[in-house]
Write a protein that holds these residues in place. Sequence first.
Motif, mmCIF file in Angstrom:
data_model
loop_
_atom_site.group_PDB
_atom_site.id
_atom_site.type_symbol
_atom_site.label_atom_id
_atom_site.label_comp_id
_atom_site.label_asym_id
_atom_site.label_seq_id
_atom_site.Cartn_x
_atom_site.Cartn_y
_atom_site.Cartn_z
ATOM 1 N N GLN A 1 0.828 -1.208 0.000
ATOM 2 C CA GLN A 1 0.000 0.000 0.000
ATOM 3 C C GLN A 1 0.861 1.256 0.000
ATOM 4 O O GLN A 1 0.591 2.207 -0.754
ATOM 5 C CB GLN A 1 -0.914 -0.003 1.232
ATOM 6 N N GLY B 1 2.367 1.758 -3.367
ATOM 7 C CA GLY B 1 1.373 2.256 -4.311
ATOM 8 C C GLY B 1 1.102 3.731 -4.123
ATOM 9 O O GLY B 1 1.006 4.497 -5.089
ATOM 10 N N GLU B 2 0.988 4.161 -2.849
ATOM 11 C CA GLU B 2 0.737 5.573 -2.558
ATOM 12 C C GLU B 2 1.927 6.441 -2.967
ATOM 13 O O GLU B 2 1.759 7.530 -3.528
ATOM 14 C CB GLU B 2 0.433 5.750 -1.073
ATOM 15 N N TRP C 1 2.409 -5.104 -7.533
ATOM 16 C CA TRP C 1 2.675 -6.533 -7.540
ATOM 17 C C TRP C 1 3.264 -6.991 -8.883
ATOM 18 O O TRP C 1 4.205 -7.785 -8.939
ATOM 19 C CB TRP C 1 1.382 -7.291 -7.241
ATOM 20 N N LYS C 2 2.721 -6.464 -9.974
ATOM 21 C CA LYS C 2 3.245 -6.819 -11.296
ATOM 22 C C LYS C 2 4.699 -6.395 -11.457
ATOM 23 O O LYS C 2 5.525 -7.129 -12.004
ATOM 24 C CB LYS C 2 2.387 -6.178 -12.393
ATOM 25 N N VAL D 1 0.242 4.446 -7.919
ATOM 26 C CA VAL D 1 -0.375 3.354 -8.673
ATOM 27 C C VAL D 1 -1.085 2.417 -7.697
ATOM 28 O O VAL D 1 -0.951 2.542 -6.477
ATOM 29 C CB VAL D 1 0.664 2.561 -9.500
ATOM 30 N N SER D 2 -1.814 1.453 -8.234
ATOM 31 C CA SER D 2 -2.533 0.502 -7.399
ATOM 32 C C SER D 2 -1.587 -0.564 -6.853
ATOM 33 O O SER D 2 -0.479 -0.757 -7.364
ATOM 34 C CB SER D 2 -3.634 -0.174 -8.219
ATOM 35 N N ARG D 3 -2.072 -1.274 -5.826
ATOM 36 C CA ARG D 3 -1.270 -2.366 -5.275
ATOM 37 C C ARG D 3 -1.093 -3.473 -6.312
ATOM 38 O O ARG D 3 -0.060 -4.150 -6.338
ATOM 39 C CB ARG D 3 -1.940 -2.920 -4.022
ATOM 40 N N ALA D 4 -2.091 -3.654 -7.167
ATOM 41 C CA ALA D 4 -1.968 -4.665 -8.230
ATOM 42 C C ALA D 4 -0.839 -4.315 -9.190
ATOM 43 O O ALA D 4 -0.074 -5.187 -9.630
ATOM 44 C CB ALA D 4 -3.288 -4.783 -8.990
ATOM 45 N N ALA D 5 -0.724 -3.028 -9.508
ATOM 46 C CA ALA D 5 0.360 -2.585 -10.392
ATOM 47 C C ALA D 5 1.718 -2.785 -9.725
ATOM 48 O O ALA D 5 2.704 -3.166 -10.380
ATOM 49 C CB ALA D 5 0.161 -1.125 -10.766
#
Length: 324
Positions: A19, A22-23, A33-34, A27-31
């Motif tokens: 998190q 991402g902040e 992770w990728k 970007v999102s947490r999914a991004a």
Amino acid sequence: MTLRSLLSTLADGEFHSGQALGEALGVSRAAIWKQLKKLDELGVRLHSVKGRGYRVAGGLDLLDPQRIEAGLEDGVRARLGPIALALSLPSTNEAALQGSAQGGGGGRLYLAERQTAGKGRRGRTWVSPFARNLYFSLVWDFAGGAAALEGLSLVVGLAVRHGLMDSGVEGIDLKWPNDLLVDGRKLGGILLEMTGDASGQCQVVIGVGINVAMPDEVAAEIDQPWIDVRTAGGVSPGRNLLLAAVLNRLVPSLERFSEQGFASFRAEWEACNAHQGRQVVLQTSRVQIQGRCLGVDDKGALLLETEDGVQACHGGELSLRGLE
């Protein structure tokens, strides 16, 4: 968000939650992770702890063109073109040769955090883990073709040696024609490749690899005794300042070589020749020559005192080793 942005955030070696990453990067947490999955492909080892997040144990000493340029002397900075930095390349020499073919000028510097097909002499692989050592190629313009380049690899070796000594590394010897040794173990190597007119204006790609902080897990891939800056010189100033120190010595040496050739460097090179006065064996593709190393001549050829007299041996697909 770029992969480099994520690496820069993780470079501090501290834990960062998905998190928080991402902040920080928008970007999102999914991004996130990728992107984290891509780090494994680069050979970056992530330490993950539930409830704390991710970290790169020990942090990362990432290359930064701005920090490199800040460490350059004014005259050196003026002679260099743009710095091309990649996270991963097959080899910096290959990238430099491609850049030259596309009209890239002399003075352009190519860097990589990792090489997947790093090249040494005689077809050897140069082990190139991510963000641990230095792998760079400098394109330089020369007039006079191949004949004017005799002794160039020895001059480059001297310059790299001086830059490392300026950074606190001691006890460096030079092995003809292009290796840097400490206590008989390889610290760095040089690979020159020429493009252009063999009898006139040409460009030389000067490839240099320096072991800075070789990770233990890749040591088994190296097929000869080796050492790194961390072991040989204690605390490294960091790869950016180390590279700047080398360039501060290399660029003036190239300018002097262009004007004076190798002869003016000869005595200095012989003073740090790892095999000076020693019995050696030189292996060529066809024969093996044994003799006493007398140093080099004014063109950088190795001088061997053999039973048949003194022989001058020029560079190429040769292997030199000392006799115990």
